[in-house]
Design a protein around this motif. Structure first.
Motif: not given
Ligand code: ATP
Ligand code: MG
Lengths: 294, 296
Positions: A79-83, A240-243, A260-264
């Protein structure tokens, strides 16, 4: 959706104080760092670290516990690299700004309508009888179920998305405002009247401040539920959009990006709720004064 | 502006605040539960008099006070203030209860200034006058606290100040010191008399405490058990300013005996536990009949 009315602690508190607490303690700076606060902070950080370590272990070992399996869950190390990938993406700013706009527009609309309606419904039996039955029917309907209607009712997809976050935030604000208005101490209203207050003044000087703690509780919950509805809302979005990013990652099976999206979403939701709570505190300085008494 | 400054918080019109309660009956409750809490009561209170109402619990003291305040309608008869019938609550008639009704979200100074704000007085002016009253009730330095940060006695002082800022013609007090400990209550009684020396408004003060009534009042009204009627009207002529030594003076003790006797008689009739007996260091056997104005 968690639309239940949450009564803030200060409302349960009667505010009655013992005659022996005449001298309030000196206001303590909230910023002052004490060993005790340090211990609490350390414990909280440790808890987060332990959670991440456990997650890493469960995922990297592909642990399967029967009912729940971590075989396909990406590990923190994925997840960290994806972030960082998303951080470097040129689309990041567009994702965030679009989502913020949708959440805040929905929230502001819900806050304005929820507070205004709540104040009126809380004061008038007639208006309550007229407005509440249809609203009570709409209340349990989740955001996903609104998608088709939102698309049909609003020609602009932007407005459809705002409508869904709006519906998410509306009920917590509305119900908490009603609750706040209904629990105004009638003795205070009678007192204001006998001191010469006319209906408009009673509203501004007594009902509104008395309901403020409850209203800010409703706003904090409503802010949370607006974020809660974001993924649902942005299913409609094309770009666009985090969701949308989260939803799209699922379709594309980029599992690390989902997290990553969930974390944001979680982080932004938390930050905006904290911001609302701070505004609420600034609006109700007397509650802080009361709390020091207990 | 100067005239306002001089008259300031302490001014009030002379010769107003005369209350006339004329053959008043007040029925409470609904349907079969309906009953008369106050029955054919007559009471004339001249301007500027300090009257205490004494009577057994449930005899209708608060109801009578509510009728003068305008919160309760008389079923029969009339209540007038300076000849005008009372139609509803008005800042002219300030009401103080046992439990304070201060606005928790307003600082002390703004609680006190509330009446002026409702009259449209500007912020600086109303704060100045409120501060004067805050000081008058001995709370200088506390004006920026919230009510929850004050003790019970201090809260009641704020309550009194908030009512007095409206220059009321009548101050109505319903067991205002009933929830305070004995020492604080004594202090509050002295403070109230002190304030009243400066602002000679008519006061109707309900209490269960005979000492309190006799210490404060120009006149003590004793009411009968429910339905409340007038049992006795006792003038209290002790010179003012009064001090606590008065409580042990022989004349004081003599009047106290009369009151106890009256109230005890009321209670014996209804075989209820006598809360007043607890307050009395004198046994009922010590009570002697002396000259009082029995109204019936
Ligand atoms: N709203 C009401 N409806 C019906 N009965 C009432 C109502 N308010 C008071 N009562 C009754 O009327 C009677 C008189 O009440 P009131 O409060 O005037 O008594 P009180 O003399 O002030 O008593 P206390 O000394 O205990 O305060 C009581 O018996 C009470 O139970
Ligand atoms: Mg009473």
């Amino acid at each position: 959706m968690s639309n239940q009315v949450i009564v803030s602690r200060s409302e349960i508190d009667t505010g009655a104080s013992s005659p022996h607490h005449a001298a309030a303690p000196e206001p303590q700076s909230p910023r002052r760092f004490t060993p005790r606060k340090g211990a609490h902070l350390a414990l909280q950080l440790l808890s987060v670290a332990a959670f991440i370590v456990l997650w890493q272990w469960l995922s990297s070992r592909h642990i399967s516990l029967g009912l729940i399996t971590f075989e396909n869950i990406p590990a923190p190390s994925d997840v960290v690299p994806a972030f960082f990938g998303l951080l470097e993406s040129p689309k990041l700013v567009a994702h965030i700004s679009n989502s913020l706009l949708r959440v805040f527009s929905g929230f502001v609309g819900a806050a304005a309508l929820g507070i205004a309606l709540g104040l009126i419904v809380g004061r008038s039996r007639w208006v309550a009888d007229i407005l509440m039955p249809p609203l009570e029917v709409l209340r349990p309907i989740p955001g996903v179920a609104w998608i088709p209607v939102a698309i049909l009712a609003f020609p602009s997809s932007e407005l459809s998305m705002i409508f869904i976050t709006f519906m998410g935030a509306l009920f917590p604000v509305l119900l908490n405002t009603i609750h706040g208005v209904e629990s105004v101490d009638p003795r205070l209203i009678a007192t204001a009247r006998s001191l010469g207050a006319k209906p408009v003044s009673i509203f501004i000087e007594v009902i509104l401040p008395s309901a403020t703690p409850s209203i800010t509780t409703g706003l904090a919950i409503g802010m949370g539920t607006a974020w809660f509805c974001l993924v649902t809302a942005e299913m409609i979005s094309g770009e666009f959009g985090i969701g949308y990013f989260t939803w799209e990652s699922y379709s594309l099976q980029n599992y690390a990006d989902i997290l990553v999206g969930m974390g944001f979403i979680g982080a932004f939701g938390m930050l905006s709720s904290v911001a609302i709570k701070h505004v609420g505190k600034a609006l109700t300085p007397w509650l802080a004064a009361q709390e020091k008494q207990h | 502006m100067n005239a306002v400054n001089q008259s300031s918080a302490l001014a009030r019109e002379a010769g107003v605040g005369a209350i006339a309660v004329d053959a008043v009956s007040i029925a409470l409750g609904q349907g079969a539960d309906r009953f008369e809490a106050v029955q054919k009561l007559n009471l004339d209170i001249p301007s500027g008099q300090f009257v205490c109402l004494l009577g057994p619990s449930g005899c209708g003291k608060s109801t009578l006070l509510g009728a003068i305040a305008g919160h309760i309608r008389a079923t029969q008869g009339s209540v007038t203030l300076d000849g005008e019938p009372i139609k509803g609550p008005h800042p002219d008639r300030g009401l103080v209860f046992q439990h304070h009704t201060l606005f928790p979200w307003k600082k002390i100074i703004d609680n006190v200034a509330f009446g002026l704000k409702m009259k449209g007085v500007g912020k600086a002016e109303r704060r100045r006058r409120a501060l004067e009253l805050v000081k008058l009730v001995g709370l200088g330095g506390f004006e920026n606290r919230y009510p929850a940060q004050l003790s019970g006695g201090m809260q009641q002082r704020v309550e009194i100040a908030r009512v007095l800022i409206n220059h009321p013609r009548v101050l109505l007090m319903d067991e205002p010191f009933g929830a305070l400990d004995a020492l604080t209550r004594n202090m509050m009684q002295e403070l109230l008399l002190d304030v009243w020396e400066k602002i000679r408004t008519t006061v109707v003060f309900v209490t269960h405490d005979i000492d309190e009534a006799l210490f404060l009042a120009d006149r003590v009204i004793v009411m009968t058990h429910r339905p409340g009627r007038l049992l006795a009207d006792i003038p209290i002529d002790f010179p003012r300013p009064r001090h606590r030594e008065l409580l042990t003076a022989p004349e004081f003790v003599a009047i106290k005996r009369q009151c106890l006797h009256l109230l005890h008689g009321e209670h014996a009739q209804f075989k209820q536990p006598d809360p007043l007996e607890r307050l009395s260091p004198l046994g009922p056997s010590l009570i002697t009949e002396t000259q009082i104005h029995l109204s019936q």
